[in-house]
Every structure is written in C-alpha cells, then in structure tokens.
Design an enzyme around this catalytic site. Structure first.
Site, PDB file in Angstrom:
ATOM      1  N   PHE A  73      -3.095  -9.448   2.863  1.00  0.00           N
ATOM      2  CA  PHE A  73      -2.298  -8.369   2.257  1.00  0.00           C
ATOM      3  C   PHE A  73      -3.050  -7.037   2.228  1.00  0.00           C
ATOM      4  O   PHE A  73      -2.424  -5.997   2.050  1.00  0.00           O
ATOM      5  CB  PHE A  73      -1.951  -8.714   0.801  1.00  0.00           C
ATOM      6  N   ALA A  75      -4.274  -3.689   2.602  1.00  0.00           N
ATOM      7  CA  ALA A  75      -3.884  -2.596   3.504  1.00  0.00           C
ATOM      8  C   ALA A  75      -3.550  -1.362   2.678  1.00  0.00           C
ATOM      9  O   ALA A  75      -3.236  -1.457   1.495  1.00  0.00           O
ATOM     10  CB  ALA A  75      -2.658  -2.999   4.329  1.00  0.00           C
ATOM     11  N   ASN A  92      -8.434   1.345   8.227  1.00  0.00           N
ATOM     12  CA  ASN A  92      -8.239   0.235   7.279  1.00  0.00           C
ATOM     13  C   ASN A  92      -7.328  -0.850   7.831  1.00  0.00           C
ATOM     14  O   ASN A  92      -7.664  -2.031   7.823  1.00  0.00           O
ATOM     15  CB  ASN A  92      -7.597   0.751   5.985  1.00  0.00           C
ATOM     16  N   THR A 117       6.046  -5.376   7.596  1.00  0.00           N
ATOM     17  CA  THR A 117       6.967  -4.491   6.886  1.00  0.00           C
ATOM     18  C   THR A 117       8.186  -4.129   7.728  1.00  0.00           C
ATOM     19  O   THR A 117       8.102  -4.096   8.968  1.00  0.00           O
ATOM     20  CB  THR A 117       6.223  -3.182   6.519  1.00  0.00           C
ATOM     21  N   TYR A 141       1.889   4.362   9.240  1.00  0.00           N
ATOM     22  CA  TYR A 141       1.844   3.111   8.484  1.00  0.00           C
ATOM     23  C   TYR A 141       2.526   1.987   9.275  1.00  0.00           C
ATOM     24  O   TYR A 141       1.939   0.915   9.499  1.00  0.00           O
ATOM     25  CB  TYR A 141       2.526   3.302   7.122  1.00  0.00           C
ATOM     26  N   LEU A 190      10.754   3.624  -5.872  1.00  0.00           N
ATOM     27  CA  LEU A 190      11.925   4.059  -6.636  1.00  0.00           C
ATOM     28  C   LEU A 190      12.054   3.374  -7.997  1.00  0.00           C
ATOM     29  O   LEU A 190      12.230   4.049  -9.021  1.00  0.00           O
ATOM     30  CB  LEU A 190      13.199   3.804  -5.803  1.00  0.00           C
ATOM     31  N   GLY A 283      11.326  10.978   7.110  1.00  0.00           N
ATOM     32  CA  GLY A 283      11.054   9.617   7.568  1.00  0.00           C
ATOM     33  C   GLY A 283      11.810   8.536   6.831  1.00  0.00           C
ATOM     34  O   GLY A 283      11.560   7.352   7.068  1.00  0.00           O
TER      35      GLY A 283
HETATM   36  N1  UFG Z   1      13.388   7.469  -3.629  1.00  0.00           N
HETATM   37  C1  UFG Z   1      13.844   8.538  -4.347  1.00  0.00           C
HETATM   38  N2  UFG Z   1      12.990   9.099  -5.266  1.00  0.00           N
HETATM   39  C2  UFG Z   1      11.733   8.630  -5.486  1.00  0.00           C
HETATM   40  C3  UFG Z   1      11.278   7.518  -4.745  1.00  0.00           C
HETATM   41  C4  UFG Z   1      12.132   6.971  -3.807  1.00  0.00           C
HETATM   42  O1  UFG Z   1      14.976   8.997  -4.175  1.00  0.00           O
HETATM   43  O2  UFG Z   1      11.015   9.205  -6.320  1.00  0.00           O
HETATM   44  C5  UFG Z   1      14.280   6.851  -2.639  1.00  0.00           C
HETATM   45  C6  UFG Z   1      13.711   6.897  -1.230  1.00  0.00           C
HETATM   46  O3  UFG Z   1      14.113   8.090  -0.597  1.00  0.00           O
HETATM   47  C7  UFG Z   1      14.339   5.655  -0.615  1.00  0.00           C
HETATM   48  C8  UFG Z   1      14.485   4.687  -1.783  1.00  0.00           C
HETATM   49  O4  UFG Z   1      14.407   5.496  -2.951  1.00  0.00           O
HETATM   50  O5  UFG Z   1      15.613   5.961  -0.128  1.00  0.00           O
HETATM   51  C9  UFG Z   1      13.399   3.640  -1.834  1.00  0.00           C
HETATM   52  O6  UFG Z   1      12.149   4.306  -1.740  1.00  0.00           O
HETATM   53  P1  UFG Z   1      10.765   3.557  -1.957  1.00  0.00           P
HETATM   54  O7  UFG Z   1       9.691   4.592  -1.831  1.00  0.00           O
HETATM   55  O8  UFG Z   1      10.820   2.739  -3.198  1.00  0.00           O
HETATM   56  O9  UFG Z   1      10.708   2.542  -0.748  1.00  0.00           O
HETATM   57  P2  UFG Z   1      10.837   2.853   0.820  1.00  0.00           P
HETATM   58  O10 UFG Z   1      12.180   2.364   1.241  1.00  0.00           O
HETATM   59  O11 UFG Z   1      10.476   4.216   1.186  1.00  0.00           O
HETATM   60  O12 UFG Z   1       9.619   1.995   1.321  1.00  0.00           O
HETATM   61  C10 UFG Z   1       9.709   0.708   1.732  1.00  0.00           C
HETATM   62  C11 UFG Z   1       8.334   0.049   1.604  1.00  0.00           C
HETATM   63  C12 UFG Z   1       7.392   0.635   2.607  1.00  0.00           C
HETATM   64  C13 UFG Z   1       7.995   0.630   3.980  1.00  0.00           C
HETATM   65  C14 UFG Z   1       9.325   1.336   3.981  1.00  0.00           C
HETATM   66  C15 UFG Z   1       9.980   1.278   5.337  1.00  0.00           C
HETATM   67  O13 UFG Z   1       7.813   0.250   0.304  1.00  0.00           O
HETATM   68  O14 UFG Z   1       6.211  -0.127   2.638  1.00  0.00           O
HETATM   69  O15 UFG Z   1      10.180   0.700   3.045  1.00  0.00           O
HETATM   70  O16 UFG Z   1      10.777   2.394   5.529  1.00  0.00           O
HETATM   71  F1  UFG Z   1       7.192   1.273   4.851  1.00  0.00           F
END
Ligand code: UFG
Length: 328
Positions: A73, A75, A92, A117, A141, A190, A283
């Site tokens: 895990f 990373a 890393n 992921t 990533y 989130l 992204g």
């Molecule tokens: N979001 C917000 N506000 C915040 C944080 C997140 O609106 O403060 C939204 C993001 O835009 C996204 C959703 O909530 O639409 C979920 O965001 P997270 O950051 O919780 O998770 P991600 O979908 O970005 O990330 C996950 C994994 C990563 C992986 C990614 C692939 O945590 O490891 O999916 O896209 F790389």
C-alpha cells in the site's frame, strides 16, 4: 503459510487491511515509514518503521517474520501533488516499489497484492468501467500506479512473482468498530471534508456544478474501506490457492454526486454542511463508476457496506470520536 508483509500498513486502507488479515488469523508485519501513516493505526500488530526503498530493512523484516506474501500500500496518493511534484511520485511509487519487488524476489516471497487505482483509467470512455477498459491516466499519480501494474507481469515471467492488482474506486468510511479511520494530512477527500464542514471545519468547496451529470456535480463510486480490506484478504487467499495473477476493480457499481454526498452527511450528522461553489478541479472526470463483476465472480467478493448512508455513518462515527484524527 507464513506472515504477510503489509507496506503502508499504518495508512488508511493499509491499516484496515492489516487488521482484517489479523482477524482472519494471519500473522502480519507492518512496514511503514510513518511519513504519512500513524503508529496508532497499527496498534496490536508488529511495526517496522522503514521506507520500502530501504532494501536491507525490508529483507531483514522478511527473514525475521518469515514472510511468505506481501500487500503493498505504501505510496504517495495526492493527484494534485503528483502534478506539481512528479519526481517525488516516480521516486516513491515507481522506484520505491521496484526496490520492494527486488527485496521480495531476493527473499523468495512469491505472492503480492498491489494497491492500484481507478486513476489508471483516466477520463473514462464508457461507464461502468470494466478491467478491459483502456488505461490512459491523466496525471502522474495514475501513471506511476500503471507503471507498476505493467511491470508485474514481467516480474512474474522472469522471477515467478505472482500478483493481484486491485483498482480501487473512491475508498471511504472507517472501521465500523471505530478503532481506525481516515486521517490524511492535508485531507483532500470529499467525505471527511464534508464531515468537517458539518462541524467546526472550513466550509466545503464544491468543485464545479457544470458537469454533464443530473445535478451538475461529479459522480463517484464510493466503496467502504472495510470492504476493500476484505477484498485484499480474498485476493491473497486466491493467490495462495494457486489461482493465476489478475486485475480487479473494486467499487459498488453505484455513483453518487457531490451533492448526494452533502445530503447524506447532513442526514447522518443531523447538521448542515456549510458549502460554497468553486471552480472545477483540474483532472476530475465527470463520472467514475466501476463494474466489479470480476471481483465478485472470481474472488467471491461481496461488499457489505454498500449503502452511501452506511459508509458516511462509519466515517461520521470516526470523525466524532477523533475530531483531530489520531491526534485526538
Ligand atoms: N470534491 C469537492 N470538494 C472537495 C473535495 C472533493 O467537490 O473539497 C469532489 C471532487 O471534485 C470529486 C469528488 O468530490 O468529484 C470526490 O473527490 P475525492 O478527492 O474525494 O476523490 P477523487 O475522486 O478525486 O479521488 C479518487 C481517489 C484517488 C484517485 C482518483 C481517480 O481518492 O486516489 O479517485 O480519479 F486517483
């Protein structure tokens, strides 16, 4: 069967997997640099504080604990950071992992479960996403995770290292017994941010509401961290039973929008989630939704915390008992 080496076992998903292995009766040794992990998350399990790139320490740990399999895990995991500082991510996540693989091969550890992921898919061409979907990461990533995934079949052919690669969608929630949970510094995800905004934390910024989704906010497939942990135990059992190497998506097959998550947190916490609209985060794909049929049929994986409210509820319990994470 010998012990299982769990690298990054003091982190969020790794600690849940390490405790799940122990609960399944396995001997476990956690190896973690504690740069992002928490000593408290490892309570009750042996911990070696070392970096995966420290081959001598890894080899010594393998010999001392009679390790016969590894779960990897450890990373760096922030998409945004990986864009700003790609060198750290390659160093890393790729070089560190190759050093770990070298130690495994030299010590004749022939089984590996690798933490991958949904970011390997990048912007999906279609949903739900199955494992044969094109892999086109859109950030360093995802590239670093895919690079390791692509190395593994070569390591199997050359050195006999068999592996399962698990592609998580959005890991969420906390141990239902309340012992361990999510504590990232800084916290970018989130659900913990929404929980903080329901309390005395800063307001949640919703990253864009002009996506092509029903309510305009991004939709994600949230999967409970204990269900992820269970999948790791099953994946290792499959390898130990002689099943072939493979790659599996892990998600619930249901996507919830940012607004759905805010509503769920408000229901569970019984408080308003203060939030404001901000720009899109670069992204972020509009929708990430998994097909996990392969994990269900081949590994026998059956998630038990599928409901969003249940996922949020476990996260809320952890948040309430640990308002400052493990420092509480
Ligand atoms: N979001 C917000 N506000 C915040 C944080 C997140 O609106 O403060 C939204 C993001 O835009 C996204 C959703 O909530 O639409 C979920 O965001 P997270 O950051 O919780 O998770 P991600 O979908 O970005 O990330 C996950 C994994 C990563 C992986 C990614 C692939 O945590 O490891 O999916 O896209 F790389």
């Amino acid at each position: 069967m010998g012990a299982v080496l769990v690298t990054g076992g003091a982190g969020y998903i790794g600690s849940h997997a390490a405790h799940a292995l122990r609960a399944a009766g396995r001997d476990v040794v956690v190896l973690d640099s504690l740069q992002a992990g928490h000593r408290e998350a490892v309570r009750g399990l042996p911990l070696v504080t070392a970096d995966i790139a420290d081959t001598a320490a890894v080899r010594e740990t393998i010999r001392r604990y009679r390790v016969t399999a590894a779960m990897h895990f450890a990373a760096l995991l922030s998409v945004g950071d990986s864009v700003a500082a790609p060198a750290r991510y390659y160093e890393n996540n790729v070089c560190g992992t190759l050093a770990l693989l070298d130690a495994l091969v030299r010590e004749s550890v022939g089984l590996l479960v690798f933490s991958s992921t949904a970011a390997v898919y990048g912007e999906p061409l279609r949903t739900p996403i199955a494992e044969d979907h094109a892999t086109r990461p859109i950030n360093p990533y995802g590239e670093t995770k895919l690079a390791v995934e692509q190395a593994l079949p070569h390591y199997e052919r050359a050195y006999g290292l068999r592996s399962v690669r698990l592609r998580y969608f959005n890991a969420a929630g906390a141990d239902p017994h309340g012992r361990i949970g999510e504590d990232h510094r800084p916290e970018e995800h989130l659900i913990p941010r929404a929980l903080a905004a329901a309390g005395d934390g800063p307001p949640l910024v919703v990253f864009g509401d002009d996506y092509a989704t029903a309510d305009g906010t991004c939709r994600r497939d949230y999967v409970h961290v204990s269900d992820l942990a269970a999948a790791h135990v099953l994946a290792l059992a499959a390898l130990e039973a002689g099943k072939p190497s493979g790659v599996y998506n892990l998600g619930n097959g249901r996507a919830f929008s940012v607004r759905d998550v805010v509503a769920a947190v408000e229901r569970i916490a019984g408080r308003r989630v203060r939030h404001e609209l901000g720009p899109r985060r670069p992204g972020d794909p509009a929708v990430l939704l998994a097909s996990s049929e392969r994990a269900r049929s081949e590994l026998g994986w059956e998630p038990i915390y599928e409901e969003l409210d249940v996922i949020v509820e476990t996260a809320w319990r952890w948040h309430r008992s640990h308002p400052r994470g493990y420092a509480s």
